[in-house]
Design a protein around this motif. Structure first.
Motif, PDB file in Angstrom:
ATOM      1  N   GLY A  28       0.720  -1.342  -0.211  1.00 54.09           N
ATOM      2  CA  GLY A  28      -0.255   0.368  -0.377  1.00 54.09           C
ATOM      3  C   GLY A  28       0.581   1.685  -0.069  1.00 54.09           C
ATOM      4  O   GLY A  28       0.616   2.524  -0.725  1.00 54.09           O
ATOM      5  N   TRP A  31       1.924   1.839  -3.671  1.00 56.41           N
ATOM      6  CA  TRP A  31       1.376   2.154  -3.926  1.00 56.41           C
ATOM      7  C   TRP A  31       0.443   4.003  -4.471  1.00 56.41           C
ATOM      8  O   TRP A  31      -0.068   4.640  -4.468  1.00 56.41           O
ATOM      9  CB  TRP A  31       0.016   1.747  -4.351  1.00 56.41           C
ATOM     10  CG  TRP A  31       0.255  -0.209  -4.807  1.00 56.41           C
ATOM     11  CD1 TRP A  31       0.083  -1.104  -4.640  1.00 56.41           C
ATOM     12  CD2 TRP A  31       0.617  -0.017  -6.455  1.00 56.41           C
ATOM     13  NE1 TRP A  31       0.070  -1.671  -5.655  1.00 56.41           N
ATOM     14  CE2 TRP A  31       0.264  -1.548  -6.318  1.00 56.41           C
ATOM     15  CE3 TRP A  31       0.413   1.055  -7.620  1.00 56.41           C
ATOM     16  CZ2 TRP A  31       0.380  -1.797  -8.209  1.00 56.41           C
ATOM     17  CZ3 TRP A  31       0.348   0.561  -8.889  1.00 56.41           C
ATOM     18  CH2 TRP A  31       0.687  -0.871  -8.843  1.00 56.41           C
ATOM     19  N   LEU A  32       0.729   4.160  -2.666  1.00 60.39           N
ATOM     20  CA  LEU A  32       1.056   5.926  -2.500  1.00 60.39           C
ATOM     21  C   LEU A  32       1.787   6.449  -3.238  1.00 60.39           C
ATOM     22  O   LEU A  32       1.303   7.608  -3.056  1.00 60.39           O
ATOM     23  CB  LEU A  32       0.682   6.630  -1.079  1.00 60.39           C
ATOM     24  CG  LEU A  32      -0.574   5.466  -0.218  1.00 60.39           C
ATOM     25  CD1 LEU A  32      -0.222   5.125   1.452  1.00 60.39           C
ATOM     26  CD2 LEU A  32      -0.817   6.525  -0.564  1.00 60.39           C
ATOM     27  N   SER A  35       1.161   7.111  -6.562  1.00 59.45           N
ATOM     28  CA  SER A  35      -0.861   7.782  -7.274  1.00 59.45           C
ATOM     29  C   SER A  35       0.042   9.176  -7.151  1.00 59.45           C
ATOM     30  O   SER A  35       0.114   9.980  -7.759  1.00 59.45           O
ATOM     31  CB  SER A  35      -1.637   7.992  -5.606  1.00 59.45           C
ATOM     32  OG  SER A  35      -2.635   8.948  -5.679  1.00 59.45           O
ATOM     33  N   VAL A  89      -6.182   4.534  -8.505  1.00 65.10           N
ATOM     34  CA  VAL A  89      -4.608   3.615  -7.864  1.00 65.10           C
ATOM     35  C   VAL A  89      -4.670   4.624  -6.425  1.00 65.10           C
ATOM     36  O   VAL A  89      -4.666   3.481  -4.830  1.00 65.10           O
ATOM     37  CB  VAL A  89      -3.280   4.360  -8.011  1.00 65.10           C
ATOM     38  CG1 VAL A  89      -2.206   4.619  -7.033  1.00 65.10           C
ATOM     39  CG2 VAL A  89      -3.033   3.999  -9.343  1.00 65.10           C
ATOM     40  N   THR A  93      -5.845   1.399  -3.447  1.00 64.50           N
ATOM     41  CA  THR A  93      -4.950   1.751  -2.322  1.00 64.50           C
ATOM     42  C   THR A  93      -5.263   1.588  -1.044  1.00 64.50           C
ATOM     43  O   THR A  93      -5.263   0.475  -0.424  1.00 64.50           O
ATOM     44  CB  THR A  93      -3.639   2.786  -2.380  1.00 64.50           C
ATOM     45  OG1 THR A  93      -3.143   2.677  -3.970  1.00 64.50           O
ATOM     46  CG2 THR A  93      -2.880   2.152  -1.007  1.00 64.50           C
ATOM     47  N   LEU A  96      -6.672  -1.728  -0.794  1.00 66.54           N
ATOM     48  CA  LEU A  96      -5.823  -2.604  -0.606  1.00 66.54           C
ATOM     49  C   LEU A  96      -5.650  -2.713   1.251  1.00 66.54           C
ATOM     50  O   LEU A  96      -5.019  -3.655   1.742  1.00 66.54           O
ATOM     51  CB  LEU A  96      -4.657  -2.522  -1.583  1.00 66.54           C
ATOM     52  CG  LEU A  96      -2.973  -3.463  -1.091  1.00 66.54           C
ATOM     53  CD1 LEU A  96      -3.909  -4.544  -1.650  1.00 66.54           C
ATOM     54  CD2 LEU A  96      -1.833  -2.686  -1.719  1.00 66.54           C
ATOM     55  N   ARG A 104      -5.460  -5.820  -4.830  1.00 65.78           N
ATOM     56  CA  ARG A 104      -4.046  -5.968  -5.011  1.00 65.78           C
ATOM     57  C   ARG A 104      -4.159  -6.300  -6.142  1.00 65.78           C
ATOM     58  O   ARG A 104      -3.330  -6.509  -6.869  1.00 65.78           O
ATOM     59  CB  ARG A 104      -3.749  -6.960  -4.319  1.00 65.78           C
ATOM     60  CG  ARG A 104      -4.020  -7.793  -4.451  1.00 65.78           C
ATOM     61  CD  ARG A 104      -2.947  -9.245  -3.019  1.00 65.78           C
ATOM     62  NE  ARG A 104      -3.028 -10.435  -3.440  1.00 65.78           N
ATOM     63  CZ  ARG A 104      -2.148 -11.447  -3.437  1.00 65.78           C
ATOM     64  NH1 ARG A 104      -0.916 -11.022  -3.163  1.00 65.78           N
ATOM     65  NH2 ARG A 104      -2.102 -12.460  -3.701  1.00 65.78           N
ATOM     66  N   LEU A 107      -5.026  -3.751  -9.419  1.00 65.80           N
ATOM     67  CA  LEU A 107      -3.920  -2.434  -8.942  1.00 65.80           C
ATOM     68  C   LEU A 107      -2.493  -3.352  -9.519  1.00 65.80           C
ATOM     69  O   LEU A 107      -2.019  -2.807 -10.651  1.00 65.80           O
ATOM     70  CB  LEU A 107      -3.722  -2.776  -7.525  1.00 65.80           C
ATOM     71  CG  LEU A 107      -3.951  -1.211  -6.459  1.00 65.80           C
ATOM     72  CD1 LEU A 107      -2.991  -1.316  -5.302  1.00 65.80           C
ATOM     73  CD2 LEU A 107      -3.905   0.070  -7.364  1.00 65.80           C
ATOM     74  N   ALA A 147       5.957  -2.018  -7.113  1.00 64.69           N
ATOM     75  CA  ALA A 147       4.476  -1.791  -6.766  1.00 64.69           C
ATOM     76  C   ALA A 147       3.598  -3.440  -7.416  1.00 64.69           C
ATOM     77  O   ALA A 147       3.486  -3.557  -5.908  1.00 64.69           O
ATOM     78  CB  ALA A 147       3.667  -0.651  -6.846  1.00 64.69           C
ATOM     79  N   SER A 151       2.919  -6.539  -4.771  1.00 62.95           N
ATOM     80  CA  SER A 151       1.369  -7.048  -4.332  1.00 62.95           C
ATOM     81  C   SER A 151       1.197  -7.348  -4.843  1.00 62.95           C
ATOM     82  O   SER A 151       0.203  -8.576  -4.702  1.00 62.95           O
ATOM     83  CB  SER A 151       0.448  -5.767  -5.560  1.00 62.95           C
ATOM     84  OG  SER A 151       0.828  -4.628  -5.062  1.00 62.95           O
TER      85      SER A 151
END
Length: 161
Positions: A28, A31-32, A35, A89, A93, A96, A104, A107, A147, A151
């Motif tokens: 996560g 993914w942040l 983003s 995303v 996230t 997720l 997941r 993503l 990422a 995942s």
């Protein structure tokens, strides 16, 4: 007599321990970062209405900018696509990190698709002798691919349970 002779393992009592949720939060967190990268890239190129001409080094990393000029126009569609990708995303996230397993996979699928796009973009930039512009798309490719790969590893799947 050998010291280990006659030794029997002790029986396990109770349910097995729960897997750590740390891998889900690691994925996560990555993914942040992806983003935030999308929002920064789109924001750099949409500030004050100057469009993609104000930061060409970052503009080449916008999602969809390598499409033909007839399709992409002045670049506003690529800015919108990058903002949209960042928002999607971010939403996934949050799901997720709430440990919903389907997020997941969505993503990861999105990440692998965007990674393929960035590979094509880097190749196109290199072929067109714009090698100095591949740094930002290369960083974006690295983040999206990392990422996505994190995942799909099994510890993240176990953390979803």
């Amino acid at each position: 007599m050998h010291p280990n002779q006659g030794w029997q393992p002790q029986p396990q009592w109770g349910p097995p321990p729960r897997p750590s949720i740390a891998p889900a939060f690691l994925a996560g967190g990555l993914w942040l970062v992806v983003s935030v990268l999308c929002f920064v890239l789109a924001g750099l190129n949409s500030e004050q209405g100057k469009g993609v001409g104000q930061t060409p080094e970052a503009a080449v990393a916008l999602i969809g900018i390598i499409l033909p000029r007839e399709v992409i126009g002045n670049g506003d569609a690529a800015i919108a696509a990058t903002y949209t990708a960042g928002g999607v995303v971010l939403l996934l996230t949050a799901l997720l990190m709430a440990r919903l397993g389907f997020a997941r996979w969505i993503l990861a699928g999105l990440g692998f698709l965007v990674s393929i796009y960035y590979v094509v973009a880097i190749v196109r930039l290199a072929v067109n002798h714009a090698g100095t512009f591949i740094i930002v798309p290369g960083i974006a490719l690295l983040l999206w691919l990392t990422a996505s790969m994190i995942s799909v590893i099994p510890p993240v799947g176990k953390a979803m349970r």
